[in-house]
Design a protein around this motif. Structure first.
Motif, short mmCIF file in Angstrom:
data_model
loop_
_atom_site.label_atom_id
_atom_site.label_comp_id
_atom_site.label_asym_id
_atom_site.label_seq_id
_atom_site.Cartn_x
_atom_site.Cartn_y
_atom_site.Cartn_z
N VAL A 1 42.07 32.96 32.94
CA VAL A 1 41.68 32.60 34.71
C VAL A 1 42.14 33.69 35.18
O VAL A 1 41.74 34.26 36.22
CB VAL A 1 41.72 30.80 35.15
N THR A 2 43.64 33.96 34.60
CA THR A 2 44.09 34.42 35.01
C THR A 2 43.42 35.79 35.64
O THR A 2 43.40 37.06 36.05
CB THR A 2 45.76 35.20 34.94
N GLU A 3 42.66 36.09 33.81
CA GLU A 3 42.21 37.85 34.02
C GLU A 3 41.11 37.55 34.76
O GLU A 3 40.47 39.20 35.41
CB GLU A 3 41.79 37.79 32.56
N ALA A 4 40.44 36.79 34.44
CA ALA A 4 39.09 36.07 35.51
C ALA A 4 39.65 36.87 37.58
O ALA A 4 39.43 37.70 38.05
CB ALA A 4 38.58 35.47 35.94
N ALA A 5 40.51 35.91 37.38
CA ALA A 5 41.20 36.68 39.62
C ALA A 5 41.68 38.25 39.12
O ALA A 5 41.52 38.86 40.08
CB ALA A 5 42.80 35.49 39.34
N GLU A 6 42.00 38.30 38.45
CA GLU A 6 43.09 40.06 38.59
C GLU A 6 41.78 41.13 38.58
O GLU A 6 41.05 42.07 38.76
CB GLU A 6 43.57 40.49 37.04
N LYS A 7 40.27 40.91 38.08
CA LYS A 7 39.11 41.04 37.59
C LYS A 7 38.35 41.05 38.82
O LYS A 7 37.74 42.19 39.73
CB LYS A 7 38.17 40.63 36.88
N TYR A 8 38.07 40.47 39.34
CA TYR A 8 37.37 40.02 40.37
C TYR A 8 37.64 39.24 42.00
O TYR A 8 37.35 39.66 42.88
CB TYR A 8 36.49 38.69 39.94
N MET A 9 38.86 38.55 41.95
CA MET A 9 39.07 38.54 43.22
C MET A 9 40.38 39.34 44.19
O MET A 9 40.97 40.16 43.31
CB MET A 9 40.09 37.23 42.49
N ARG A 10 40.12 39.44 45.47
CA ARG A 10 40.51 40.16 46.16
C ARG A 10 41.82 39.25 46.93
O ARG A 10 41.81 38.49 47.17
CB ARG A 10 40.18 41.13 47.40
N VAL A 11 43.15 39.29 47.38
CA VAL A 11 44.72 38.67 48.03
C VAL A 11 44.48 39.24 48.86
O VAL A 11 44.52 40.27 48.92
CB VAL A 11 45.54 38.33 46.63
N ASN A 12 44.64 38.64 50.45
CA ASN A 12 45.62 39.06 51.58
C ASN A 12 46.79 38.93 52.00
O ASN A 12 47.52 37.98 51.25
CB ASN A 12 44.93 38.26 52.55
N VAL A 13 47.13 41.17 51.13
CA VAL A 13 48.53 40.64 50.96
C VAL A 13 49.64 41.65 52.76
O VAL A 13 49.09 42.58 53.12
CB VAL A 13 48.83 41.50 50.62
N SER A 14 50.14 40.99 53.85
CA SER A 14 50.63 41.31 54.76
C SER A 14 49.06 41.74 56.30
O SER A 14 49.17 43.01 56.24
CB SER A 14 50.99 42.55 54.51
N GLY A 15 48.17 41.26 55.57
CA GLY A 15 46.98 41.83 56.38
C GLY A 15 45.86 42.90 55.23
O GLY A 15 45.06 43.05 55.93
N GLN B 1 41.90 29.10 43.97
CA GLN B 1 40.90 30.38 44.78
C GLN B 1 41.04 30.58 43.09
O GLN B 1 39.66 31.28 43.00
CB GLN B 1 42.31 31.39 44.83
N SER B 2 42.36 31.11 42.29
CA SER B 2 41.90 31.81 40.57
C SER B 2 40.62 30.96 39.69
O SER B 2 39.86 31.28 39.44
CB SER B 2 43.33 32.22 40.26
N ALA B 3 41.27 29.88 40.43
CA ALA B 3 40.15 28.87 39.33
C ALA B 3 38.35 29.18 39.62
O ALA B 3 37.93 28.93 39.31
CB ALA B 3 40.24 27.60 39.28
N LEU B 4 38.37 29.12 41.07
CA LEU B 4 36.77 29.20 42.05
C LEU B 4 36.93 30.71 41.68
O LEU B 4 35.24 30.69 41.23
CB LEU B 4 36.97 29.53 43.22
N ALA B 5 37.37 31.87 41.58
CA ALA B 5 36.98 32.44 40.85
C ALA B 5 36.26 33.24 39.60
O ALA B 5 35.12 33.73 39.59
CB ALA B 5 37.66 33.91 41.24
N TYR B 6 37.38 32.59 38.87
CA TYR B 6 36.97 32.61 37.65
C TYR B 6 35.47 31.36 37.24
O TYR B 6 34.54 31.20 35.95
CB TYR B 6 37.77 31.41 36.68
N THR B 7 35.27 30.28 37.69
CA THR B 7 34.07 29.59 37.54
C THR B 7 33.35 30.43 38.46
O THR B 7 31.58 30.41 38.34
CB THR B 7 34.21 27.49 38.46
N ILE B 8 32.96 31.23 39.63
CA ILE B 8 31.86 31.60 40.21
C ILE B 8 31.27 33.04 38.98
O ILE B 8 30.59 32.79 39.03
CB ILE B 8 32.51 32.36 41.48
N CYS B 9 32.38 33.38 38.47
CA CYS B 9 31.99 35.70 37.73
C CYS B 9 32.45 35.00 36.61
O CYS B 9 31.94 35.92 35.78
CB CYS B 9 33.09 36.35 38.35
N ALA B 10 32.95 34.35 36.09
CA ALA B 10 33.00 34.06 34.06
C ALA B 10 32.57 33.26 33.82
O ALA B 10 31.81 33.25 32.46
CB ALA B 10 34.92 34.10 33.87
#
Length: 721
Positions: free
Chosen positions: A33-47, A90-99
């Motif tokens: 799940v963490t690898e999927a988040a790193e590969k597919y997900m973007r997060v908001n960092v200070s805008g 949110q990482s779990a959602l990214a994993y479910t959507i893409c992986a």
């Protein structure tokens, strides 16, 4: 007729349809799940939207990865606010959507919270993550607030806990955020977690239920002691009620001095407890329980990177206590649920300075006001620990004997204010055949004392005596009018004090509310509208305010709220929070902030009324067999008036006129006759336990101060007739 139709659409290209269908046939991608988040997900960092990084919250890696485990059926995570808990979902959602596509439901605490989550977190994440956006399906119903479709077969619903939503669907992955704010029972059918488990049961080992939250349920027993290394104190609901049934994981650091593993907790923070809260926060350091060395917050990021989760095992050590092992050791205690508990001191987005400062400020607030709400917030959301209400402990209970002991030496007669009194408030409780009246004197730093207590049974000056019927007879409320001009002598002086504010409890049967409105309007026309208050108690421990003014409302046929008496302001009281404060005051000794002194004149019946209620998990309720609690209610009303008059924030170097024993105080009366121990009762009133005092000249009435257009002369203006 055929000419009226437009041209038919072109034939669909089968290659396009095949390309859209291929993701659904692709086997699950073999990544965590963490690898999927790193590969597919973007997060908001200070805008700015940046790729997800595991090193920001390394303690979330294991819980996130275990969401895809087929060895467990559930996962409960307890942690402080802003620690990355929601990002795990949110990482779990990214994993479910893409992986690993499948059906997933995310439950928020309310419908409004679900819409806010979609609008401010989920939709921006999908929109700013190219891989997630590319999988967003198009077409009717594919992308709305509560339902989203993705190519590959993922169906995402955003729900809130109702029995309909938790009983009507089958889902492979069920997520719940802010779980402690879910109802304890969903429409009487059981707790939300159990209902969620039923939704994923069809998927067997592939089904998973994940809930996360900061603790919200209060601790039931402060004397509780842990029986195992990671045991959890008893609570009635929420994520910590689930934690003991799981693997019981805790986060450990290696000591930078001795290298031994230990759990960083708020109890291991050392700082000077005296002095300024900010100074205490700046001096906070963590102490290793092994070598006793301390270190500062600047090492937290490094220690989190080296930290690890340890769970209780099914094997015991030499002392018979369960050993602590990693999750992949194969020796974790037998259960089908994973459970994690992170103390707030290890959270990435909060500093020890901030946590300790807020905690010390909350302690100062509690000592000054008796209100525990801020302290509860710091413990729950800051440290991720259950809060034990200080009013609920057996050693903290108020007893009749304790009050009797406290009253020894306070030998003022009933009806006389102590020499330190600066203003007086009057509290009225409405009963079926009487008005129960309590008088409280207030001094510096919130010190106060009940100085009078009596019941009004009959109408002053009435030719034919009869018992009052406040619930039925509106004219009987005139018996309260003399209270505004009544005064009480101050010990050691030649002055008397009238009440700066008078409160009447509106609770009662029959026409009590209508009678109260009529009485208040009459007092306002008499120029006393700023002194009289109608009060209404509001239960619940989670009230944002302790006291607030608000016009009365009623529910309309369209389930909307509408004002029913716009010319009246009700003084609402958060009774459970105020009773916490009152009990703290009754326990405090003379000289302490907000201490409540008790006079020897108070009878046992009056003292018993202070103990008529006890505190539970959901607030205060009457003890079995207790009937009367007027003494307690009077102090609650008095505290509400004290807060509303801003008595807590008085600068005693320059107090307002109404809090001075000076000639300019509009509520101060110079004694023209010999002072007595009794107060001046309304002429003709039948007052239990009081004697009429010598007549005196009433002070002049204040000018009328009613609101424009609500009585008095009509203002002439355009279209006035």
């Amino acid at each position: 007729m055929l000419d009226d139709f437009g041209p038919l659409p072109p034939y669909a290209d089968p290659r396009v349809a095949l390309r859209l269908a291929l993701p659904a046939w692709r086997p699950a991608e073999k990544i965590s799940v963490t690898e999927a988040a790193e590969k597919y997900m973007r997060v908001n960092v200070s805008g700015q939207w940046q790729p997800f990084r595991r090193d920001v919250t390394p303690y979330m890696v294991e819980p996130s990865d275990m969401i895809a485990s087929r060895s467990y059926r559930g996962l409960a995570f307890c942690g402080p606010s802003q620690s990355g808990k929601t990002q795990m979902l949110q990482s779990a959602l990214a994993y479910t959507i893409c992986a690993d596509p499948g059906r997933v439901a995310l439950f928020q605490m309310t419908r409004e919270a679900a819409a806010e989550f979609e609008r401010n977190k989920l939709a921006p994440m999908v929109r700013n993550s190219p891989d997630l956006r590319a999988r967003q399906a198009s077409g009717r119903g594919a992308d709305n607030i509560y339902h989203k479709l993705f190519t590959g077969g993922t169906q995402l619903t955003i729900d809130w806990p109702t029995i309909t939503k938790l009983s009507s669907a089958t889902m492979r992955l069920v997520l719940g955020t802010d779980y402690d704010h879910f109802p304890e029972s969903i429409d009487g059918e059981g707790d939300a977690y159990s209902l969620m488990r039923a939704r994923a049961r069809t998927y067997l080992s592939r089904g998973m239920v994940v809930v996360e939250s900061s603790p919200g349920a209060p601790l039931r027993d402060e004397s509780w002691r842990a029986r195992t290394p990671h045991d959890c104190p008893p609570v009635n609901y929420g994520v910590l009620a689930l934690y003991p049934h799981g693997t019981r994981g805790r986060w450990y650091w290696p000591c930078p001095s001795c290298g031994a593993l230990f759990e960083p907790t708020h109890k291991r923070l050392v700082y000077p407890e005296s002095g300024d809260p900010m100074e205490a926060g700046e001096a906070a350091r963590m102490r290793c329980p092994h070598c006793r060395e301390t270190f500062g917050h600047e090492l937290k990021r490094e220690l989190n990177a080296a930290g690890r989760w340890l769970h209780e095992s099914g094997e015991a050590d030499a002392e018979g206590r369960p050993q602590l092992v990693p999750i992949d050791s194969g020796r974790v205690r037998r259960t089908d649920m994973l459970s994690y508990w992170l103390d707030g001191t290890a959270a990435a987005f909060s500093s020890w300075k901030e946590l300790v400062t807020m905690y010390r400020q909350a302690i100062v607030t509690f000592e000054a006001t008796g209100d525990e709400e801020k302290l509860k917030t710091v413990m729950n959301t800051g440290f991720a620990q259950p809060h034990f209400p200080r009013s609920a402990g057996s050693e903290m209970e108020v007893t009749v004997q304790g009050l009797r002991d406290k009253a020894r030496g306070v030998d003022l007669p009933r009806g006389v204010a102590p020499s330190w009194a600066r203003y007086v408030t009057v509290s009225v409780d409405v009963q079926g055949t009487r008005f129960a009246v309590g008088v409280t004197a207030w001094g510096q730093d919130g010190q106060h004392m009940p100085i009078d207590r009596f019941d009004i049974f009959s109408m002053p000056g009435a030719e034919a005596e009869r018992l009052l019927k406040p619930f039925e007879q509106a004219e009987d409320w005139a018996a309260l009018e003399p209270l505004a001009e009544r005064s009480w002598p101050v010990e050691g002086t030649e002055v008397r004090l009238r009440a700066v504010a008078l409160a009447i409890d509106m609770h009662g049967g029959g026409a009590t509310t209508d009678n109260a409105y009529r009485f208040y309007r009459g007092r306002r026309r008499a120029g006393q509208g700023e002194r009289w208050f109608l009060t209404r108690g509001e239960g619940g421990l989670n009230r944002a305010d302790r006291v607030w003014l608000k016009a009365p409302e009623s529910a309309s046929q369209k389930a909307r709220r509408r004002r029913v008496a716009k010319d009246i302001q009700i003084l609402h009281m958060a009774t459970d929070r105020l009773k916490d404060a009152v009990m703290a005051s009754l326990r405090a000794e003379a000289g302490h902030v907000n201490a409540c002194l008790i006079g020897e004149w108070m009878e046992d019946d009056h003292l018993t009324e202070f103990t008529a209620e006890r505190r539970g998990d959901k607030g205060w309720s009457k003890r079995p067999g207790m009937v009367r609690n007027e003494s307690l209610d009077h102090l609650v009303q008095a505290r509400a008036l004290h807060i509303h008059k801003r008595g807590e924030t008085i600068n005693w170097a320059a107090p307002p006129l109404w809090a001075q024993l000076g000639a300019e105080n509009p509520f101060l009366v110079r004694s023209e006759a010999k002072d007595t121990a009794r107060t001046d009762a309304p002429a003709g009133a039948e007052v239990k336990g009081a004697e009429p005092a010598e007549p005196r000249t009433a002070p002049p009435k204040a000018p009328w101060s009613g609101a424009p257009g609500r009585g008095g002369w009509i203002r002439k203006g355009k279209g006035w007739l």
